[in-house]
Write a protein that holds these residues in place. Structure first.
Motif, PDB file in Angstrom:
ATOM      1  N   ASN A 710       0.798  -1.229   0.000  1.00 19.79           N
ATOM      2  CA  ASN A 710       0.000   0.000   0.000  1.00 19.79           C
ATOM      3  C   ASN A 710       0.829   1.277   0.000  1.00 19.79           C
ATOM      4  OD1 ASN A 710      -2.474  -1.451   0.175  1.00 19.79           O
ATOM      5  ND2 ASN A 710      -2.035  -1.827   2.345  1.00 19.79           N
ATOM      6  N   ARG A 711       2.135   1.173  -0.202  1.00 16.37           N
ATOM      7  CA  ARG A 711       2.962   2.380  -0.250  1.00 16.37           C
ATOM      8  C   ARG A 711       4.228   2.089  -1.034  1.00 16.37           C
ATOM      9  NH1 ARG A 711       6.747   2.163   4.188  1.00 16.37           N
ATOM     10  NH2 ARG A 711       6.310   0.370   5.554  1.00 16.37           N
ATOM     11  N   ALA A 712       4.974   3.145  -1.321  1.00 18.93           N
ATOM     12  CA  ALA A 712       6.203   2.995  -2.082  1.00 18.93           C
ATOM     13  C   ALA A 712       7.256   2.284  -1.245  1.00 18.93           C
ATOM     14  CB  ALA A 712       6.704   4.372  -2.520  1.00 18.93           C
ATOM     15  N   GLY A 713       8.231   1.708  -1.931  1.00 17.14           N
ATOM     16  CA  GLY A 713       9.312   1.034  -1.251  1.00 17.14           C
ATOM     17  C   GLY A 713       9.219  -0.471  -1.391  1.00 17.14           C
ATOM     18  N   PHE A 714      10.075  -1.174  -0.659  1.00 14.81           N
ATOM     19  CA  PHE A 714      10.100  -2.628  -0.729  1.00 14.81           C
ATOM     20  C   PHE A 714      10.508  -3.175   0.632  1.00 14.81           C
ATOM     21  CE2 PHE A 714      14.412  -1.278  -1.687  1.00 14.81           C
ATOM     22  CZ  PHE A 714      15.192  -2.171  -0.952  1.00 14.81           C
ATOM     23  N   LYS A 715      10.279  -4.465   0.798  1.00 14.50           N
ATOM     24  CA  LYS A 715      10.782  -5.174   1.966  1.00 14.50           C
ATOM     25  C   LYS A 715      11.522  -6.415   1.484  1.00 14.50           C
ATOM     26  CE  LYS A 715       6.725  -8.074   2.995  1.00 14.50           C
ATOM     27  NZ  LYS A 715       5.774  -8.498   4.055  1.00 14.50           N
ATOM     28  N   CYS A 716      12.392  -6.909   2.317  1.00 12.02           N
ATOM     29  CA  CYS A 716      13.177  -8.091   1.989  1.00 12.02           C
ATOM     30  C   CYS A 716      12.530  -9.324   2.612  1.00 12.02           C
ATOM     31  CB  CYS A 716      14.608  -7.940   2.491  1.00 12.02           C
ATOM     32  SG  CYS A 716      15.515  -6.583   1.686  1.00 12.02           S
ATOM     33  N   VAL A 717      12.403 -10.371   1.820  1.00 14.06           N
ATOM     34  CA  VAL A 717      11.724 -11.583   2.271  1.00 14.06           C
ATOM     35  C   VAL A 717      12.515 -12.813   1.838  1.00 14.06           C
ATOM     36  CG1 VAL A 717       9.420 -10.541   2.224  1.00 14.06           C
ATOM     37  CG2 VAL A 717      10.321 -11.648   0.167  1.00 14.06           C
ATOM     38  N   THR A 718      12.268 -13.920   2.551  1.00 12.57           N
ATOM     39  CA  THR A 718      12.890 -15.195   2.194  1.00 12.57           C
ATOM     40  C   THR A 718      12.148 -15.850   1.044  1.00 12.57           C
ATOM     41  OG1 THR A 718      13.476 -15.456   4.511  1.00 12.57           O
ATOM     42  CG2 THR A 718      13.695 -17.393   3.120  1.00 12.57           C
ATOM     43  N   TYR A 719      10.830 -15.678   1.030  1.00  9.28           N
ATOM     44  CA  TYR A 719       9.966 -16.208  -0.022  1.00  9.28           C
ATOM     45  C   TYR A 719       8.864 -15.195  -0.254  1.00  9.28           C
ATOM     46  CZ  TYR A 719       7.483 -17.444   4.207  1.00  9.28           C
ATOM     47  OH  TYR A 719       6.879 -17.386   5.428  1.00  9.28           O
TER      48      TYR A 719
END
Length: 947
Positions: A710-719
């Motif tokens: 719901n907003r700009a940017g990213f997150k880091c995930v394993t999957y």
């Protein structure tokens, strides 16, 4: 959009050969066992009550009652129609443009899971029960516990205990009077103010006495109907045989403090009943019951099932499976209906609830029984699908369950696992009042997590699973605890999305494996969490689908071992079962590995306990289905770390390697602009972060980068999370039409109860799309993947190299380009014949010979290099495949047009006669090898099956 279908409850002739399909084979009648039923069910393209009546009238039939599952209608022949006329009617209905399908049905034997004692036993038992109650002092216990009422908060009305109902003190299972002072801890839930308000329960049985003075105020007409007589009144016949449903209802919702009988566990809940066992029971009758008003009814309680005779394998048919699926997908506004099932009363015949397809369904909570003295009752069946236990009866010298009776009055003699399932439904109703947002899977988690094994530990057979929970094939996880269930429910957060991983065992030669005499075979599977897609790291349900043929089915024993060492006896020996056919794709279920990490070696041990060295059979296959989540469902759960990243190190992996080297080494400089890491970064961050412990504050990602919803940017995930798919080192959003996907527009699961098209060839180019109904030529599959129902090809009764002509049901040869097909021409190939390929276009065409070019010569490059190259292209660019396909189709069209004008004079040639192929009846699944259409002989050669 939905369609109208007609289901006929008719019998197959004695000359018929039955083909077993999935989990319903032992219910199929044959020969003299078949009763010729006059029931029929019709399903239209979409619901239209007036049209349904018109179509039925045109076929000398009449519609009765209300439709179910959108557009299914019960219909009846107006007169005593003969077999030949019935066949003609079915064929005519199938050909009707507004009829979607015609499902021919067979009556099934279903039994109530109570134990009936004679009148002399009843007097002795009730006198014994009275003595037990008088000696117990339960009123004193209640008076003591009622002092807690001032401490309860939340604005709920707190009852004053003990209740003044005359049989309340006889409800030993509620007032702490089981041996050892145990009960199901319901009073503490009442004293928190919970009584089942705004929760609707429907008892699927032989009816409910809706005007009984201990039920009338809680009666819910929206949770009630009469499927047997097709009206709205579920009142049972007062003939002495139809007390069962009313007794079950009283356990749940008998009114408190009204001077009538005893008290229901959820005494302020709404109670309804479906009269469906007092007549011919079929797949359609069960489906109509299970699908009743699914957005209104919260809990369905069923205390019946297949014959508990120790020799039957039986379960729900295709319509009932669809009703279950619709219930958990769409029921209760998408939270899912809760189906509570009695585990079975066949213990004296050494039956196992693993042979009951209702209790082995992932959609049901299978409930077992314990006695007044906390032991196994004589009728208890063992299986690893039982999730928990409530109290019931044992024998005439011990007290049973108190409830209402038909048409008035009370009883203290309700018994069997029939009495256990409604008690569980009532306790669940308390939890739903505490938290109406609970889903059907939330409730399964809560029931097993809060069950109390302590009162039952003196029974043999307990063990500990891989996460430290005590488990039993007799009692599941233990005795249900109303107070703990409510307490956990109040603060429970919805569990993560459930996923499924499927591992199919590849049997080496000889295949199938011959079996002789006494034997033991071990089959192992290596599991890594999931081959593709979201991993399953926290197990819920575990299923084994297996096919075994053996000279005496009851001598077989199947045991499953998890990587954590948990042992589940999926099928114990059943001495009464002399069936010589074995079982086909039977879905054995275990809930005993709940919470374990599935990664590692699984072992299926198949053995025979026979003393007959001449018994023989074959082992065909087994498939392991792992249902579960990628994340823990509760903060207290043991954490199973994700596995290592895929082989082949990405640039982000290289960066992580550099930043993790020792200080003595000279690390390679990393440029992140002018940003400086704040330290204590999230474990998924690589090369620093601008906020500690945040996966959305990383400069770079160790594994995958996923955009924020719901907003700009990213997150880091394993999957990748649900709603995203993996592409290179990123997680990209799925189409809003998908629930999960493998590509932006290729769904892997669908929202709600939509069906997923799972056929990958040109004629159905919308593979991976979610639809309300299957397109023509495909059928709904509600069995092979219980998380996502799919549209698949119809079973090919014609055999390899043939397909079914849609208009007359005859089998015809596939095109020369096809080894397998479902229609005429190379465009309908399911598998190309040798010397043909379809790597670059969506239909099979000849492989190119030396010097030929695919575009110039309209052939397929079948070389290994071309196949490898196209494999990559097809996964990365379906657009170009489609472009090539359009070009190829255009060229073929030009060639056909030219050929038409050049060879049109050839039409005058004499036709060549071919041997006639079989005729297929889609209504019954029959293939008629006798081509005389006017035959009405009992000796017709027919082969029947169900789709």
């Amino acid at each position: 959009m939905t369609r109208l279908s007609i289901v006929v409850l008719a019998c197959i002739s004695a000359a018929a050969i039955t083909v077993i399909n999935g989990i319903e084979h032992d219910s199929v009648c044959s020969g003299s066992e078949c009763a010729d039923s006059h029931h029929t069910v019709i399903k239209l393209v979409k619901r239209d009550d007036a049209l349904a009546r018109k179509i039925a009238d045109e076929h000398d039939m009449e519609i009765r009652g209300e439709p179910f599952m959108d557009s299914h209608y019960f219909a009846y022949h107006k007169d005593n129609t003969g077999r030949r006329r019935k066949r003609e009617v079915l064929q005519s209905l199938e050909a009707h443009p507004h009829v979607d399908a015609v499902h021919e049905q067979i009556p099934r034997r279903r039994v109530k899971r109570d134990y009936v004692v004679n009148d002399n036993e009843r007097v002795v038992a009730e006198e014994s029960s009275d003595r037990s109650r008088r000696a117990s002092g339960s009123s004193i216990v209640d008076q003591g516990i009622s002092k807690q009422r001032r401490q309860a908060g939340g604005g709920l009305e707190i009852p004053r205990l003990p209740f003044r109902d005359p049989l309340y003190n006889d409800q030993w299972y509620l007032v702490g009077n089981a041996v050892g002072g145990f009960d199901m801890n319901v009073r503490k839930a009442w004293l928190l103010g919970y009584a089942g308000r705004n929760v609707s329960i429907s008892i699927l049985d032989d009816g409910i006495q809706r005007d009984h003075p201990d039920l009338a105020a809680n009666y819910d007409p929206l949770a009630s109907t009469d499927i047997n007589d097709h009206d709205d009144d579920p009142t049972p016949q007062n003939n002495g045989d139809n007390k069962h449903g009313t007794r079950c209802a009283g356990e749940v919702a008998a009114i408190a403090n009204n001077n009538e009988c005893g008290v229901g566990v959820a005494f302020k809940s709404k109670i309804g009943g479906v009269r469906m066992l007092d007549g011919a029971v079929s797949d359609s009758v069960e489906a109509a019951s299970l699908s009743l008003n699914q957005n209104h009814i919260d809990i369905y309680s069923a205390s019946w099932g297949p014959e508990d005779d120790g020799k039957t394998f039986d379960g729900p048919g295709p319509l009932a499976r669809e009703a279950f699926y619709r219930g958990i997908k769409n029921g209760r506004g998408g939270k899912g209906n809760i189906f509570v099932w009695a585990s079975g009363n066949g213990g004296s015949r050494q039956d196992s609830c693993s042979a009951d397809g209702y209790t082995t369904s992932v959609y049901t909570l299978s409930i077992s029984s314990a006695t007044f003295d906390n032991h196994r009752p004589w009728y208890l069946e063992e299986c690893p699908s039982s999730i928990a236990t409530t109290y019931s009866s044992a024998n005439i010298n011990q007290p049973a369950i108190v409830t209402v009776d038909v048409p008035r009055g009370c009883t203290k003699m309700h018994t069997g696992t029939s009495a256990s399932a409604p008690l569980a439904a009532g306790i669940i109703a308390l939890a739903l009042e505490a938290n109406p947002a609970l889903t059907w899977r939330d409730m399964q988690h809560l029931v097993l997590r809060t069950a109390n094994p302590s009162p039952l530990l003196d029974n043999p057979g307990w063990s500990v699973n891989g996460v430290g929970r005590k488990i039993s094939n007799k009692f599941g996880y233990g005795l249900m605890d109303g107070h703990e269930l409510v307490k956990w429910a109040k603060d429970w957060r919805t569990v993560p999305e459930q996923h499924i991983c499927t591992y199919e065992y590849k049997l080496a030669a000889p295949n199938p494996r011959p079996l002789t005499g006494r034997f033991q075979l071990n089959f192992t599977l290596e599991v890594n969490g999931c081959e593709t897609g979201t991993p399953v790291l926290y197990l819920e349900h575990v299923q084994v689908h297996s096919t075994v043929r053996y000279g005496k089915r009851g001598d077989l024993k199947l045991t499953l071992f998890s990587p954590a060492g948990t042992r589940s006896v999926l099928l114990p020996p059943r001495p009464q079962d002399f069936n010589v056919n074995g079982f086909h794709k039977w879905p054995f279920l275990s809930v005993q590995m709940w919470g374990e990490d599935p990664r590692g070696t699984w072992v299926l041990m198949v053995e025979s306990v026979t003393t007959n060295a001449n018994l023989a059979g074959t082992f065909h296959d087994w498939t392991l289905l792992l249902y579960g989540t990628a994340d823990p469902a509760h903060p207290s759960d043991k954490v199973h770390p994700p596995g290592p990243p895929p082989t082949g190190q990405s640039i982000l992996g290289r960066m992580q390697q550099l930043t993790s080297q020792t200080e003595d080494a000279a690390p390679e400089a990393i440029s992140i602009g002018d940003l400086r890491s704040v330290g204590d970064c999230h474990e998924e961050c690589a090369a620093g972060c601008h906020e500690s412990h945040s996966a959305s504050a990383c400069f770079k990602c160790k594994h995958l980068q996923q955009s924020l919803r719901n907003r700009a940017g990213f997150k880091c995930v394993t999957y990748c999370d649900d709603g995203f798919f993996k592409e290179d080192d990123s997680c990209k959003k799925c189409s809003p039409l998908c629930h999960t996907c493998t590509k932006a527009e290729v769904c892997s699961t669908c929202p709600g109860a939509l069906l997923l098209i799972d056929v990958d060839h040109f004629a159905h180019w919308d593979h991976g799309q979610c639809v309300e109904k299957c397109p023509e030529g495909l059928v709904a599959d509600y069995e092979s993947n219980l998380i996502q129902a799919r549209c698949v090809l119809k079973e090919n009764f014609c055999g390899a190299g043939y397909f079914m002509l849609p208009n007359n049901g005859r089998c015809s040869n596939c095109d020369e380009a096809c080894e397998l097909c479902h229609g005429a021409g190379p465009i309908y190939c399911d598998k190309c014949a040798q010397g043909f390929g379809n790597r670059s276009v969506g239909y099979c065409r000849p492989c190119c010979s030396n010097g030929q070019k695919p575009i110039d010569d309209h052939c397929e490059d079948c070389s290994a290099a071309a196949i490898a190259s196209f494999s990559h292209l097809s996964h990365s660019s379906p657009f170009w495949s489609f472009v090539w396909l359009l070009l190829a189709v255009s060229l073929v069209g030009l060639v056909i047009a030219a050929g038409y004008f050049f060879f049109r004079d050839e039409r005058s040639r004499d036709g060549v006669e071919y041997t006639a192929l079989p005729r297929y009846n889609a209504a019954s699944g029959a293939i008629n090898l006798d081509f005389s259409d006017d035959s009405d002989s009992e000796d017709e050669i027919m082969k029947t099956g169900q789709i």
